[in-house]
Design a protein around this motif. Structure first.
Motif, PDB file in Angstrom:
ATOM      1  N   LYS A   1       0.600  -1.414  -0.004  1.00  0.00           N
ATOM      2  CA  LYS A   1      -0.034  -0.178   0.030  1.00  0.00           C
ATOM      3  C   LYS A   1       1.085   1.398  -0.061  1.00  0.00           C
ATOM      4  O   LYS A   1       0.497   2.349  -0.264  1.00  0.00           O
ATOM      5  N   SER A   2       2.337   1.156   0.054  1.00  0.00           N
ATOM      6  CA  SER A   2       2.906   2.331   0.112  1.00  0.00           C
ATOM      7  C   SER A   2       3.285   2.963  -1.020  1.00  0.00           C
ATOM      8  O   SER A   2       2.986   2.247  -2.162  1.00  0.00           O
ATOM      9  N   ILE A   3       3.312   4.333  -1.081  1.00  0.00           N
ATOM     10  CA  ILE A   3       3.347   5.098  -2.512  1.00  0.00           C
ATOM     11  C   ILE A   3       4.767   4.630  -2.995  1.00  0.00           C
ATOM     12  O   ILE A   3       4.460   4.845  -4.333  1.00  0.00           O
ATOM     13  N   ASP A   4       5.773   3.992  -2.682  1.00  0.00           N
ATOM     14  CA  ASP A   4       6.675   3.654  -3.164  1.00  0.00           C
ATOM     15  C   ASP A   4       7.192   2.316  -2.384  1.00  0.00           C
ATOM     16  O   ASP A   4       7.901   2.137  -1.857  1.00  0.00           O
TER      17      ASP A   4
END
Lengths: 425, 425
Positions: free
Chosen positions: B386-389
C-alpha cells in the motif's frame, strides 16, 4: 531558582541574557515571556550547555530522536548518530533507548551532547520492572520517581511525562474506538499498567512529586501525548482532546510551582486540522510552547515520512507550534540510521525555517534574501555556503559542471537569470 | 469538436465518460465542469492516451519536467527519465529540451509517453531563430506560430504560452525592481525579444492565432507565468499580479473560442501568501485549473527543494490548486537525473495526496485508512504493498529485520500497537 522563578522575580539570568541575544529579542521581553511560561529555557541546572530556547517569538527548534531497541543496541552507533544530529543542526536530542544498558547509553549521550537532552523516563522504569519484578504491572510510583530522580541527577534537561493519560481518557478511548488505539510507546507502558492494575495513572497521581524533582534541577517537563493519533483517521478525537484538557491543568500546576513546561502534540493529523490543534493547545495550556511530532499529514508514505512530517511541521509551526520533533524516512519501518537522521533533521529544519519566515522571526527572511542575491549573481561558492546542507549542494553542483561555469546544467546557455541581467540592472 | 465544445453542446464524450469513472464523479457533474472550464481533459485529438484530468473536485495531478540542455543531451537518458517519471506516478510530463535535436527528442518522448505531454514551444522558436537567423530577436510571430503548428501536429497535448508578459507588465517590473528579475526560461526569451524589438509580446498580439491552433488539435493552453517570482522576497508583487490579470483575460478569450485552458502559478512563495495566490487565480481566471510550480516556501535548501516544494504544493493544493509541477532535489543546481526524478515525483505525489484528503477527493482518505488497518495489524506485506513507493518501503524493511517478525526495529519488543491490541480489540 529555576529560570521561570528568576524571571518572575524580575531577575535576568545569564541564560536569559544569552537567549535574548541569540534570538534577537529584547532581554525584558524574553524575561517576561519566560515568567509567563510562553518561552522555556531547556537546561538542567547541572549541565554546562547553552539552553534550548523554545517558545513565543523565538526560532522554531528541531529535536532529533536517538536511542536503541532490543534489535539495535550499539553504543558506538548511538554516539555517531548523536554527532550527525548535532552536525546537521538539531537543537535538542532525545534518548529513547529501550535496548541494552540504557543507563550507560544515556550517560554516554549526555556526556557527548552539546545540545539539550530529553528522555522518557517511564521507559527505564517499565523496563526495570519487567527485568527485576517480572512484569511492568508490578512497577510502583516510587519506582517511577526513583528513575526520574536518577535521570535528573545525571543531568537530563527535559522529561516527557505522560501524566495526562487518566482513566477518564481511557474510558473515552474505549467508548469511541480507534483504527489504531495508541502509538505512544511511553503511553502504552502506562496504559497497560492502568488496565492491569485498574488504578489511576501514577504519573498523574504523583504529579506533585514529579514537579518537585523537576524544580530541583530546573528540568523542563514535556507533557506527553499518550493519545497521539497514529492515523489521520483518528486525529483530533475525544480521547486526544480529553488528554489535552488534563495537560492544560497540569501545565498550570507545574508553572504555579515554578517549573517550566511544554506540551507534546500529534502525531498523524490531516492538513485541515493542524491549525485547530495548535489553537486549542495554546488556548487551553496558557500559551505553553507546543512540541509536535511531525505532524504527519498522510499515512501512505513510509520511506518518505520526513517529507510528510515536513509538510505538517511547517504548517503547525506557521500557526504557532514552537518545537518540531523530526520524523525520518525510516519511520514506521525501522530504527533510523545515520543517513535517516541527516534527512530527518534537514527536513524538519526546512519546515521550521519556512515557518519562521511567516512567523516574522528576526533574521529568518534575511537568509533567503542573501541566498537569492547570490543566486541572481550566479555566485556558486556563496550559494553553496549559504545552503542548509552545503555538502549536499556542493556534491550536486560538482556532479554536473556546465561548459559556462557561471550557470548550471539545467538551462546552460539559456540561463534566464544571466539573460535578464543584461536588461534589468 | 474540442472537449469543452462537446460539453457545452451537452455531449458526453468517451473521454468524459472515462474521466468521470476514474475520478468517481457523476458524468453530468464532470461534463458541466468541463463546459465551464473548471475541469480540463488534457489530450491532443491525435493522441491515443487517456486524458490527464485536471480541475475542480478531481484528484490533484503531478507533472514531471524532462528535457535536455546543451550540457546534457542524451536521447537515451531522456527516455529512461520518462520511464522513471511514469513508473513513479507522474500524471503528465513536459519536455523542456533546449539541447541537441529537440524536434527528434520530442517525437521520441511523445512516442514513448503513455501520459499527456506538454512543451514550451517558444524554446524551439527561439533556438531556431538563434541558430538560423543569428539571434532570437530576429524571430517573427510567424516563426512562433509555425513551431506551434508543427508541435501540435506531432501530438503535443498541452502548450505553455507566456502570452501574459506584456509591455505593461515589464514597465511595472522595471519600476518596482526585484531581487531576481525573472526565472521563467520561456519568459526570458520573450522578454529579451520585447526589450530588443521594443514591441509588444508576439504571443500576446497573436493570441487568436494560438487559440486557432489549439482548437484544431484540442490542445490545452497552459498560460505561463513569466513573472513567476524566483525568490520568496519577490513573491506576489505588482509585476506578477499584473500578468495574472492579463492571463485571466486571455483565459476568457480561449474559452470563448472553445479552447481548454489552465493557468500557471508561482514559484517561490512564502507560506502565508500561498492561499491568496490560489484565491486570486481562481477568482480572476474564472476558476480555470491552477498549475503551480512548487511553490517553494524558502530559498535556502538547494539539494532538498523537492521537500520545499512538497510543503508549498500541499498547501497550494489544499486551497484549491489542481496540478502540481514537481520540483526535484537538483533544482537550482543541475539538470535532474533519474534518481532526482523519482524523488521529485514521489514528493509531489505526497503533497497532492495530503491535499486530496482535505479536498475530500473521493477515495483519498480510504488509502490512508487501509494502510492504517494493516499497520495496526502489523501486516508488513500489505503495508509495503500500500506504500506510495513499495520498493523503497521494502528495502527499508529488509535492511533491518527484528527478532519478532511482526514488529519493527524501532520499538522491537515494546511495540505499542502490539501491546494495545491486548486491551483494545
Amino acid at each position: 531558582m529555576t529560570q521561570i522563578e528568576l524571571a518572575r522575580s524580575d531577575k535576568l539570568s545569564p541564560e536569559m541574557r544569552w537567549a535574548a541575544r541569540d534570538e534577537r529579542l529584547s532581554p525584558d521581553v524574553l524575561k517576561e515571556r519566560v515568567g509567563r511560561g510562553s518561552i522555556v529555557l531547556i537546561k538542567n541546572k547541572k549541565r554546562k550547555i547553552k539552553p534550548c530556547v523554545v517558545g513565543e517569538g523565538t526560532r522554531t527548534k528541531v529535536n532529533a530522536n536517538l536511542g536503541t531497541s532490543r534489535d539495535k543496541l550499539s553504543l558506538k552507533k548511538e554516539l555517531k548518530k548523536l554527532q550527525i544530529a548535532i552536525h546537521y543542526g538539531a537543537d535538542a536530542v532525545m534518548d529513547l533507548s529501550t535496548g541494552g544498558d540504557i543507563k550507560k547509553l544515556r550517560k554516554a549521550i549526555l556526556e557527548h551532547s552539546s545540545v539539550a537532552l530529553g528522555t522518557v523516563p517511564i521507559y527505564e522504569a517499565a523496563i526495570n520492572a519487567q527485568n527485576k519484578k517480572g512484569h511492568l504491572s508490578r512497577m510502583t510510583a516510587d519506582d517511577i520517581l526513583d528513575v526520574l530522580e536518577g535521570q535528573a541527577r545525571d543531568g537530563v534537561d527535559f522529561f516527557t511525562v505522560h501524566s495526562g493519560i487518566t482513566q477518564a481518557v481511557l474510558s473515552r478511548l474505549k467508548k469511541q474506538r480507534r483504527l489504531i488505539s495508541a502509538v505512544s510507546r511511553g503511553g502504552s507502558f502506562l496504559i497497560e499498567w492502568m488496565m492491569l492494575n485498574k488504578k489511576e495513572n501514577p504519573m498523574y497521581e504523583y504529579f506533585d512529586n514529579i514537579i518537585e524533582i523537576a524544580k530541583k534541577y530546573d528540568i523542563t517537563l514535556s507533557l506527553g501525548d499518550g493519545m497521539r493519533p497514529g492515523t489521520i483517521a483518528d486525529a483530533t478525537d475525544r480521547a486526544q482532546i480529553q488528554e489535552l484538557i488534563t495537560l492544560g491543568e497540569l501545565a498550570d500546576r507545574a508553572r504555579k510551582n515554578d517549573v517550566q513546561v511544554i506540551i507534546e502534540g500529534p502525531g498523524h493529523v490531516p492538513m485541515d486540522q493542524i491549525e485547530a490543534n495548535v489553537t486549542i493547545e495554546k488556548k487551553m495550556c496558557g500559551n505553553a510552547p507546543f512540541y509536535v511530532l511531525g505532524p504527519l499529514v498522510t499515512d501512505i508514505a513510509p520511506g518518505y515520512d520526513h517529507i510528510v512530517g515536513a509538510i505538517g511541521g511547517a504548517i503547525a509551526a506557521s500557526h504557532g507550534a514552537d518545537f518540531l520533533c523530526y520524523v525520518t524516512p525510516s519511520e514506521h519501518l525501522r530504527i533510523p540510521d545515520g543517513n535517516d537522521i541527516r534527512e530527518g533533521v534537514i527536513a524538519s529544519r526546512i519546515a521550521a525555517h519556512a515557518a519562521d519566515i511567516v512567523k516574522r522571526v528576526p533574521g529568518a527572511l534575511d537568509w533567503d534574501k542573501e541566498m537569492s542575491k547570490h543566486r541572481a549573481a550566479r555566485n556558486w561558492k556563496e550559494q553553496i555556503k549559504k545552503s542548509i546542507d552545503p555538502a549536499k549542494a556542493a556534491l550536486y553542483r560538482k556532479s554536473s559542471i556546465p561548459k559556462d561555469k557561471d550557470v548550471c546544467t539545467m538551462c546552460s546557455n539559456y540561463c534566464s537569470m544571466r539573460t535578464m541581467e543584461k536588461y534589468f540592472k
